[in-house]
Design a protein around this motif. Sequence first.
Motif, short mmCIF file in Angstrom:
data_model
loop_
_atom_site.label_atom_id
_atom_site.label_comp_id
_atom_site.label_asym_id
_atom_site.label_seq_id
_atom_site.Cartn_x
_atom_site.Cartn_y
_atom_site.Cartn_z
N GLY A 2 6.16 6.50 11.08
CA GLY A 2 6.43 5.38 10.20
C GLY A 2 7.13 4.24 10.91
N LEU B 160 5.54 0.44 11.02
CA LEU B 160 6.23 -0.74 10.48
C LEU B 160 5.91 -2.00 11.26
CD1 LEU B 160 9.82 0.65 9.72
CD2 LEU B 160 8.10 -0.03 8.06
N TYR C 9 6.41 -3.12 6.08
CA TYR C 9 7.18 -2.20 5.24
C TYR C 9 6.38 -1.70 4.05
CZ TYR C 9 10.94 -4.64 7.72
OH TYR C 9 11.72 -5.20 8.68
N THR D 35 3.39 0.71 4.90
CA THR D 35 3.91 1.99 5.38
C THR D 35 4.53 2.78 4.23
OG1 THR D 35 4.40 1.00 7.54
CG2 THR D 35 5.46 3.09 7.02
N SER D 36 5.26 2.09 3.37
CA SER D 36 5.87 2.76 2.21
C SER D 36 4.82 3.29 1.26
CB SER D 36 6.79 1.78 1.47
OG SER D 36 7.85 1.35 2.29
N THR E 56 8.83 6.77 3.72
CA THR E 56 9.51 5.85 2.81
C THR E 56 10.95 5.60 3.23
OG1 THR E 56 10.05 7.71 1.33
CG2 THR E 56 8.05 6.45 0.84
N SER F 229 11.07 3.20 6.19
CA SER F 229 10.70 1.84 5.76
C SER F 229 11.83 1.19 4.97
CB SER F 229 9.44 1.89 4.91
OG SER F 229 8.35 2.43 5.63
N GLY G 201 13.89 -1.98 6.35
CA GLY G 201 13.69 -3.17 5.51
C GLY G 201 15.00 -3.70 4.95
#
Length: 496
Positions: free
Chosen positions: A323, A327, A332, A335-336, A376, A379, A383
């Motif tokens: 992940g 990114l 974000y 990927t999330s 998650t 990310s 983020g």
Amino acid sequence: MEINQKNSKTLKRPLILASIMLGMFLAAIEATIVATAMPSIVADLGGFSSYSWVFSAYLLTNASTVLIFGKLSDIFGRKPIFIFGIFVFLLGSTLAGFSNSMTMLIICRAVQGIGAGALMPIATTIIGDIYTKEERAKIQGYLSSVWGISAVSGPLLGGFFVDFLSWQYVFWMNIPLGVCALLGIWLFFHENIEKKDHSIDYPGVLWMLIAVTTLMFILVEGGIGIPWSSFQMYMLIGISAVGFILFVRRELTAEDPMMPFGIWKHRMITVANLASLTAGMILIGVSSYLPAFVQGVMGHSATVAGFTLTTMSIGWPIAAVVGGRLLLIIGYRATSMLGGGSLIIGGILFFLLSPDKGPVWAGAGSFFIGVGMGMTNTSFIVGIQNAVGWKMRGIATAANMFMRTAGSAVGAAFLGGLLNGRIQSYLERHGIADNISVDTANRLLDHQASNALSKGTREILQEGLTSGLHLVYTGLLLLAIIIFILICFLPKKGDN
């Protein structure tokens, strides 16, 4: 408290880092190792209806103290707060091993949670103090490995102790590791404390404790110990609601609030924090109740139950690394969404889980949950830290840590309430609730005690436990869908 970057290089940083990683390992391993041992603990101590409180007590005190320990470290320095956290954690661990009742164990778990509340945020802060901005990225990789190692080793160690020694060693193994971490920080970490004027939001802490503690009690005892339509329940709901209102009001006016609501103006932070709150509920639901299904319903050993949790622990760090690279390529939000999709797949596998599916099916569902969590979480953290400036980055990260922990605390109580309520209802429908209670399900977690039950009683108890856990897994699937919907509201680029 500040440490000059030039002077920091004269510190024995590898030894300090090793001590910090040991301290983090203590707090990180608690979730999985205790979850694996819980069926045996309940079989020995009894109190199945209090099952969720063993997790809720730890998470509640952890969540309630994370922010305040961060404040105290600014006043008194990182070193004394970190040492205090290790000492309190070891005290709780030692006493937990001597517990002779579920009530005593829950109290000791609460003490452990207080210590863990100091370990995690201060460890991250010390890293920021002694390493330069360029060095922190590499060091964060070391810290992330602690979670991967603890997640993989926790279920295996828990299963080993239960099968070959006793569940007490799940807590006592912390003692030598904690002493090494304490001595390392005591001997090698030195800091210059700069006196500053700070205020601690004690009223905010008080209202938060009242609101969250009352909510925990409502979710665990609602429909079991206390009828939902009773005056006592209405009073508890009122106290919790007033506590939350006063907490929010206090945080909006406090000079140095425990939870600065200003950071929520960023859409990235708002969505990520809400998703982390929900993800915390999923995480505790899997780690708390998957061993109970594998042992109590499928009839496998604690070691096999530990294996099903280990697959989540394998998927998490792998997905976190992947992940992190994604990114930079897809951003974000995308990927999330991949992580959210994996959570839904895992939720579907748990929803379809039945006694005849076997531990491999359970392990597959656990693996997809781990992949979703890894993607998650990476990310969200990256983020959030990029959405704010340096001065707000620590607060924003701590708030996300708080939301995830709070989600786990609420999830443990809420899902525990669902489980207890469904088992009790099942027993009443079959007309045996007068002779057998929810606590009788303890016997399913002990092979000899289970065989001592009559065939009819054992089958009804297993069917009741299966029905209750199916309701829990239905809740996990719904929570995974909620996370995916929330992720759809993440900004595509940057924060707006």
